[in-house]
Design a protein around this motif. Structure first.
Motif, PDB file in Angstrom:
ATOM      1  N   GLY A  13      -3.923  79.416  24.538  1.00 33.78           N
ATOM      2  CA  GLY A  13      -3.301  78.410  23.694  1.00 33.78           C
ATOM      3  C   GLY A  13      -3.266  77.079  24.404  1.00 33.78           C
ATOM      4  N   TRP A  14      -2.156  76.376  24.299  1.00 35.09           N
ATOM      5  CA  TRP A  14      -2.076  75.045  24.902  1.00 35.09           C
ATOM      6  C   TRP A  14      -0.948  74.970  25.918  1.00 35.09           C
ATOM      7  CZ3 TRP A  14       2.545  72.558  24.491  1.00 35.09           C
ATOM      8  CH2 TRP A  14       3.397  72.964  23.471  1.00 35.09           C
ATOM      9  N   ILE A  15      -1.089  73.986  26.821  1.00 35.21           N
ATOM     10  CA  ILE A  15      -0.050  73.651  27.783  1.00 35.21           C
ATOM     11  C   ILE A  15       0.116  72.134  27.768  1.00 35.21           C
ATOM     12  CG2 ILE A  15      -0.514  75.641  29.274  1.00 35.21           C
ATOM     13  CD1 ILE A  15      -1.885  73.613  31.224  1.00 35.21           C
ATOM     14  N   HIS A  16       1.219  71.639  28.290  1.00 35.62           N
ATOM     15  CA  HIS A  16       1.396  70.195  28.445  1.00 35.62           C
ATOM     16  C   HIS A  16       0.337  69.686  29.422  1.00 35.62           C
ATOM     17  CE1 HIS A  16       5.152  70.006  26.227  1.00 35.62           C
ATOM     18  NE2 HIS A  16       5.514  71.124  26.853  1.00 35.62           N
ATOM     19  N   ASP A  17      -0.285  68.554  29.098  1.00 35.04           N
ATOM     20  CA  ASP A  17      -1.379  68.063  29.933  1.00 35.04           C
ATOM     21  C   ASP A  17      -0.965  67.805  31.378  1.00 35.04           C
ATOM     22  OD1 ASP A  17       0.098  65.738  29.418  1.00 35.04           O
ATOM     23  OD2 ASP A  17      -1.632  64.553  28.773  1.00 35.04           O
ATOM     24  N   MET A  18       0.269  67.374  31.596  1.00 40.19           N
ATOM     25  CA  MET A  18       0.719  67.109  32.966  1.00 40.19           C
ATOM     26  C   MET A  18       0.856  68.389  33.794  1.00 40.19           C
ATOM     27  SD  MET A  18       4.620  66.200  31.940  1.00 40.19           S
ATOM     28  CE  MET A  18       3.937  65.136  30.693  1.00 40.19           C
ATOM     29  N   ASN A  19       0.807  69.528  33.149  1.00 37.10           N
ATOM     30  CA  ASN A  19       0.938  70.805  33.855  1.00 37.10           C
ATOM     31  C   ASN A  19      -0.409  71.452  34.163  1.00 37.10           C
ATOM     32  OD1 ASN A  19       3.712  70.539  33.671  1.00 37.10           O
ATOM     33  ND2 ASN A  19       3.890  71.856  31.884  1.00 37.10           N
ATOM     34  N   LEU A  20      -1.498  70.740  33.879  1.00 40.42           N
ATOM     35  CA  LEU A  20      -2.809  71.366  34.079  1.00 40.42           C
ATOM     36  C   LEU A  20      -3.084  71.690  35.547  1.00 40.42           C
ATOM     37  CD1 LEU A  20      -5.408  72.475  32.960  1.00 40.42           C
ATOM     38  CD2 LEU A  20      -6.362  70.151  32.998  1.00 40.42           C
ATOM     39  N   ARG A  21      -2.825  70.752  36.443  1.00 43.78           N
ATOM     40  CA  ARG A  21      -3.101  71.061  37.858  1.00 43.78           C
ATOM     41  C   ARG A  21      -2.232  72.222  38.349  1.00 43.78           C
ATOM     42  NH1 ARG A  21      -4.510  67.579  43.213  1.00 43.78           N
ATOM     43  NH2 ARG A  21      -4.670  69.406  44.558  1.00 43.78           N
ATOM     44  N   PRO A  22      -0.916  72.224  38.067  1.00 41.91           N
ATOM     45  CA  PRO A  22      -0.141  73.397  38.507  1.00 41.91           C
ATOM     46  C   PRO A  22      -0.656  74.712  37.909  1.00 41.91           C
ATOM     47  CG  PRO A  22       1.347  71.621  37.896  1.00 41.91           C
ATOM     48  CD  PRO A  22      -0.040  71.189  37.515  1.00 41.91           C
ATOM     49  N   LEU A  23      -1.136  74.669  36.662  1.00 42.90           N
ATOM     50  CA  LEU A  23      -1.702  75.887  36.072  1.00 42.90           C
ATOM     51  C   LEU A  23      -2.959  76.298  36.829  1.00 42.90           C
ATOM     52  CD1 LEU A  23      -1.831  78.081  33.819  1.00 42.90           C
ATOM     53  CD2 LEU A  23      -3.445  76.537  32.699  1.00 42.90           C
ATOM     54  N   CYS A  24      -3.851  75.341  37.097  1.00 45.49           N
ATOM     55  CA  CYS A  24      -5.073  75.647  37.844  1.00 45.49           C
ATOM     56  C   CYS A  24      -4.737  76.280  39.192  1.00 45.49           C
ATOM     57  CB  CYS A  24      -5.896  74.382  38.053  1.00 45.49           C
ATOM     58  SG  CYS A  24      -6.640  73.686  36.569  1.00 45.49           S
ATOM     59  N   GLU A  25      -3.764  75.713  39.878  1.00 41.95           N
ATOM     60  CA  GLU A  25      -3.365  76.245  41.184  1.00 41.95           C
ATOM     61  C   GLU A  25      -2.778  77.644  41.061  1.00 41.95           C
ATOM     62  OE1 GLU A  25      -0.809  73.184  42.744  1.00 41.95           O
ATOM     63  OE2 GLU A  25      -2.509  71.879  43.225  1.00 41.95           O
ATOM     64  N   GLU A  29      -4.356  81.073  42.547  1.00 46.46           N
ATOM     65  CA  GLU A  29      -3.549  81.933  43.439  1.00 46.46           C
ATOM     66  C   GLU A  29      -3.615  83.392  42.978  1.00 46.46           C
ATOM     67  OE1 GLU A  29      -1.037  83.165  46.474  1.00 46.46           O
ATOM     68  OE2 GLU A  29      -1.937  81.183  46.238  1.00 46.46           O
ATOM     69  N   PHE A  30      -3.496  83.620  41.672  1.00 49.50           N
ATOM     70  CA  PHE A  30      -3.549  84.983  41.139  1.00 49.50           C
ATOM     71  C   PHE A  30      -4.927  85.604  41.348  1.00 49.50           C
ATOM     72  CE2 PHE A  30      -0.432  83.140  37.835  1.00 49.50           C
ATOM     73  CZ  PHE A  30       0.625  83.244  38.716  1.00 49.50           C
ATOM     74  N   ALA A  31      -5.959  84.753  41.411  1.00 48.66           N
ATOM     75  CA  ALA A  31      -7.328  85.233  41.605  1.00 48.66           C
ATOM     76  C   ALA A  31      -7.668  85.414  43.082  1.00 48.66           C
ATOM     77  CB  ALA A  31      -8.319  84.257  40.976  1.00 48.66           C
ATOM     78  N   GLY A  32      -6.812  84.898  43.976  1.00 46.94           N
ATOM     79  CA  GLY A  32      -7.086  84.981  45.395  1.00 46.94           C
ATOM     80  C   GLY A  32      -7.960  83.840  45.891  1.00 46.94           C
ATOM     81  N   TYR A  33      -7.755  82.659  45.341  1.00 44.56           N
ATOM     82  CA  TYR A  33      -8.566  81.486  45.691  1.00 44.56           C
ATOM     83  C   TYR A  33      -7.648  80.311  45.989  1.00 44.56           C
ATOM     84  CZ  TYR A  33     -11.886  77.622  45.126  1.00 44.56           C
ATOM     85  OH  TYR A  33     -12.650  76.501  45.317  1.00 44.56           O
ATOM     86  N   ASP A  34      -8.019  79.505  46.972  1.00 44.73           N
ATOM     87  CA  ASP A  34      -7.244  78.322  47.336  1.00 44.73           C
ATOM     88  C   ASP A  34      -7.797  77.111  46.587  1.00 44.73           C
ATOM     89  OD1 ASP A  34      -5.468  76.606  48.593  1.00 44.73           O
ATOM     90  OD2 ASP A  34      -6.698  76.413  50.398  1.00 44.73           O
ATOM     91  N   PHE A  35      -7.135  76.728  45.505  1.00 46.69           N
ATOM     92  CA  PHE A  35      -7.551  75.607  44.659  1.00 46.69           C
ATOM     93  C   PHE A  35      -7.147  74.310  45.347  1.00 46.69           C
ATOM     94  CE2 PHE A  35      -7.201  72.677  41.076  1.00 46.69           C
ATOM     95  CZ  PHE A  35      -8.242  73.052  40.251  1.00 46.69           C
ATOM     96  N   GLY A  36      -8.143  73.492  45.703  1.00 43.86           N
ATOM     97  CA  GLY A  36      -7.867  72.280  46.465  1.00 43.86           C
ATOM     98  C   GLY A  36      -8.135  71.004  45.692  1.00 43.86           C
ATOM     99  N   ILE A  62     -13.568  79.999  39.120  1.00 45.11           N
ATOM    100  CA  ILE A  62     -12.569  80.197  40.168  1.00 45.11           C
ATOM    101  C   ILE A  62     -12.959  81.473  40.912  1.00 45.11           C
ATOM    102  CG2 ILE A  62     -10.132  80.618  40.666  1.00 45.11           C
ATOM    103  CD1 ILE A  62      -9.458  79.012  38.163  1.00 45.11           C
ATOM    104  N   PRO A  63     -13.631  81.292  42.054  1.00 42.02           N
ATOM    105  CA  PRO A  63     -14.034  82.474  42.817  1.00 42.02           C
ATOM    106  C   PRO A  63     -12.821  83.073  43.522  1.00 42.02           C
ATOM    107  CG  PRO A  63     -14.636  80.487  44.005  1.00 42.02           C
ATOM    108  CD  PRO A  63     -14.039  80.052  42.694  1.00 42.02           C
ATOM    109  N   GLY A  64     -12.929  84.278  43.887  1.00 42.20           N
ATOM    110  CA  GLY A  64     -11.827  84.946  44.582  1.00 42.20           C
ATOM    111  C   GLY A  64     -12.010  86.437  44.480  1.00 42.20           C
TER     112      GLY A  64
END
Length: 114
Positions: A13-25, A29-36, A62-64
């Motif tokens: 679905g959708w999220i607030h646009d300002m929350n996109l980076r925290p969602l990506c991170e 994290e859940f995938a076992g990847y360090d999003f930089g 998102i590799p991991g």
């Protein structure tokens, strides 16, 4: 898409646009990847060319230990981003991602200067 198995695709679905980076991170994290920062720069740079109404999405791998693909599309009429995640085959990761999506759609975690 990187997978043809519909059960491994999470339509968030959708999220607030300002929350996109925290969602990506969080998803990384859940995938076992360090999003930089370079990962974020790729997503942030591609986002303006997307449009959920025109079905124009950006996909970011998102590799991991659990490889995922994040699909994002902006809504040109609102401050939201639509999200899909492919490759969600682990039940624990699915539950974690669903919880994160709920949070990032329900609350504005940060407001960047506009």
């Amino acid at each position: 898409m990187t997978t043809s198995e519909p059960e491994s695709i999470l339509d968030g679905g959708w999220i607030h646009d300002m929350n996109l980076r925290p969602l990506c991170e969080a998803v990384a994290e859940f995938a076992g990847y360090d999003f930089g920062d370079s990962d974020w720069q790729a997503v942030e740079t591609a986002l303006p060319a997307t449009d959920v109404e025109a079905d124009t999405w950006y996909d970011y791998p998102i590799p991991g230990r659990l490889p995922l693909t994040l699909f994002v599309a902006a809504d040109p009429d609102a401050y939201v981003v639509f999200v899909r995640i492919a490759g969600v085959t682990d039940e624990r990761a699915r539950a974690q991602i669903e919880a994160a999506l709920f949070i990032f759609a329900s609350w504005e975690l940060a407001r960047p200067p506009r």
